[in-house]
Design an enzyme around this catalytic site. Sequence first.
Site, mmCIF file in Angstrom:
data_model
loop_
_atom_site.group_PDB
_atom_site.id
_atom_site.type_symbol
_atom_site.label_atom_id
_atom_site.label_comp_id
_atom_site.label_asym_id
_atom_site.label_seq_id
_atom_site.Cartn_x
_atom_site.Cartn_y
_atom_site.Cartn_z
ATOM 1 C CB SER A 655 5.055 -7.984 -0.878
ATOM 2 O OG SER A 655 4.360 -7.631 -2.056
ATOM 3 C CE LYS A 698 3.579 -11.468 -3.691
ATOM 4 N NZ LYS A 698 4.071 -10.639 -2.568
#
Length: 833
Positions: A655, A698
């Site tokens: 990611s 996140k």
Amino acid sequence: MSIKTIPALQPHQLSIQINRNILNFESSSELQPYNGVLGQERAITAIQFGVAMDRPGYNIFVMGDQGTGRSSYVQDYLKSEAKRQTAPSEWAYVNNFDNPREPRVLELPAGQGSEFKNDIEKLVDSLLATFPAAFEHPTYQQKKAIIERVFNQQYDKAIDAVEQASLKAGVALYRDAGAISFAPMKDGKPLEEPEFALLDEETRENFHNTIADMETLLNELLIPLPQWKRETTLELRKLNQETIDSALQPLMNPLREKYAGHKGVNEYLAAMQQHLHRIVISELTDDRLLESREESVKRTILEETYVPNLVVNRSATSGAPVVYEMHPSYANLFGRIEYTSEQGALVTSYRKLCPGALHKGNGGYVILDAEKLLHEPFVWEALKRALISRQLKIESPYSEMGLVSTTTLLPEIIPLDIKIILIGSRNTYYLLQDLDDDFPEMFRVLVDFDGYIENSDEQIYAFARLLHSRCMEKNYPSMTRAGVIRMIEYSARLAEDQRHLSARIGDIFELLAEADFTRKLASDNCIDAVHIDRALNAKEMRSGRIQKEILADILDGTTLIDTDGQAIGKINGLTVLSIGDSSFGAPARITATVCPGSRGIVDIERESNLGQNIHTKGVMILTGYLGHKYAQEFPLEVSAHIAMEQSYGYIDGDSASMAEACALVSALSKIPLGQNYAITGSINQYGEVQAIGGINEKIEGFFAVCKARGLTGKQGVIVPHSNVKHLVLKQEVIDAVENGQFRIFGVKTVDEALAILTERKVGELSKRGTYPRGSVNARVLERLREIAEIDDDEDDDEPAEKNSKADNDKTEKSDKTEKSARSRKHLKTKKRH
């Protein structure tokens, strides 16, 4: 392409959108309860098929995530189906009188096993009352006396004949406690030892000879004595058997008539009656034992010898059994043989046979946890053998290994007719499919519980009814409409998808219980959204110590994270940390440096053995992206280093590949990136941005840092556009976006992310294969060309160095100088093309 052409996400795109018109109630008490499992139609169809399919090999494997209701639904469904089925047989182990090491097993219709056991226990009571009373009856005593009289008469007749002969010979015969002796006589009186000693030698010798003759005569007359004793013993034994049979007839006949239709029971009763001939004489009528053994001792002996060991007991109306074994050890599944210590030795009997879950569930269903089953030694292979052979055997696996040295039992095998339901994870199912060839043949029915529920009006309304059912079941008060909506939002957050609700109903019910607790503290009447938020905040606070410490390190500058300004080769990446049952997001600085060289992209995490496989794959894809985009005309001869700063643990996942790409582009082009943004997302080799996991945590992790430092309206997060449908953010983040204090962008390519981060045109490739002057991509190409030219110049210097070393040989120097000139001319021509 610029930031103005990439709009930020709107507040309605940041969480699940619920059609509130279908929730047309003020309180959940207005709803009907929901029965069944929510959103698992595929699993329901499969379990119905598996239960109805009455063929060998159609055992069931239930797979899915924990908390989806798989265990509770399977148990509830099986119990409802089992009630409509006929109760299977009962099983009892009984003594094998011919070979006690091999107990026999009796099959009885449901409900008759306990009745048969009670009948035998009553028979024991009757035996204690009958014996030894039957042997005290006058008829028995008279017959016994006649038999003993015949023996005595024969014996006395022989003794009398010897006595008459001894008297004629002047010798006296004495009987003393069964012993016979002779003594000399004089004048009709026996002589004492002193008197006998005064006799002359010849007289004493005559007496000795006479006594010897009498002893010889006695022995000759008593030669038939053993035969008389055998005949007497046989007669007495026959009398005892007739007496026992006569006494047992009224006790045994009712049992034979009652169980006339059960062949096994009648065979056992017949063997029992034959064995009673011995046990009655040895334990109930022996005069030496009557004084030492109390009635309780005799009762114990009879019970341990004759009372059945009912290992499976069920009611005739109970239906098929459903057994869930929480600890599927070998003994708990297949039964065990227990031992007792007697005088230092371990002994056992059929009464020490203990049933297992397979005995209790025989004729029905047994539910097992697959992971627990596979962790137990010997169990999986033994279960396969039992299912294939359809036989159930009680044995100890340790005796075959020589770990049990005492005598054990070999019980008779019980036919096995059972359906096994294994409940486990998907990984366990696929592992068994790959590694065990027998598994697909034995577990042909797969029940797959989905991890999510479709976000439809029908399912939303059913979800509300399910919450109402839970409130009724646990005696919670009703929920408000706002409370139900908040629970739906939480379910979508668990699913990490606006299109779905989570099927982990267990987590939903856990939050509901905690919300009811907060309601009690507030003394409110209904469970509202505020109580649910308080429960979530309390849970986050309980498990948020590490998250708080990480935030504190960022705020005091220990961990370097900027939320404003610009920097070259630096970018804020986003990570997710999972600790226990909680997970949270935290920003991490990613840096990139570039210099001339030929090492390519160096992943510092990999070089230090901290980067895991998927992270390494992401960096290799990044290399492919840069080569495809920028190295079409000349080699990508650079040495670039990428690192996730202040990271001291293992790193995995791809990611961060979009953030690494942007940092590299910034380092190559020397164009600064906005530090007011954090970015996450993976990319492919064509620069397309791909979805990643943990998107909500996140975003909220970087938002927490910005909020603590003060929201400026310029801060934000860049995420993959394909992750927008996964956004289910906290309300405070949505409110900040709505008020213009925070921004979230969804991008489809790396160029779109660069446009936001650099706030300048990135540039698109024209038909002529060039980028617009001044664009980000053009700057990258210029920098790469400069590095390539530096490499070319270094190559040009190599022949000159070689020529300077050959000054002593003028001919060789001339040749090399000429070759060097031709080589430089050739290289310059290639660059111009």
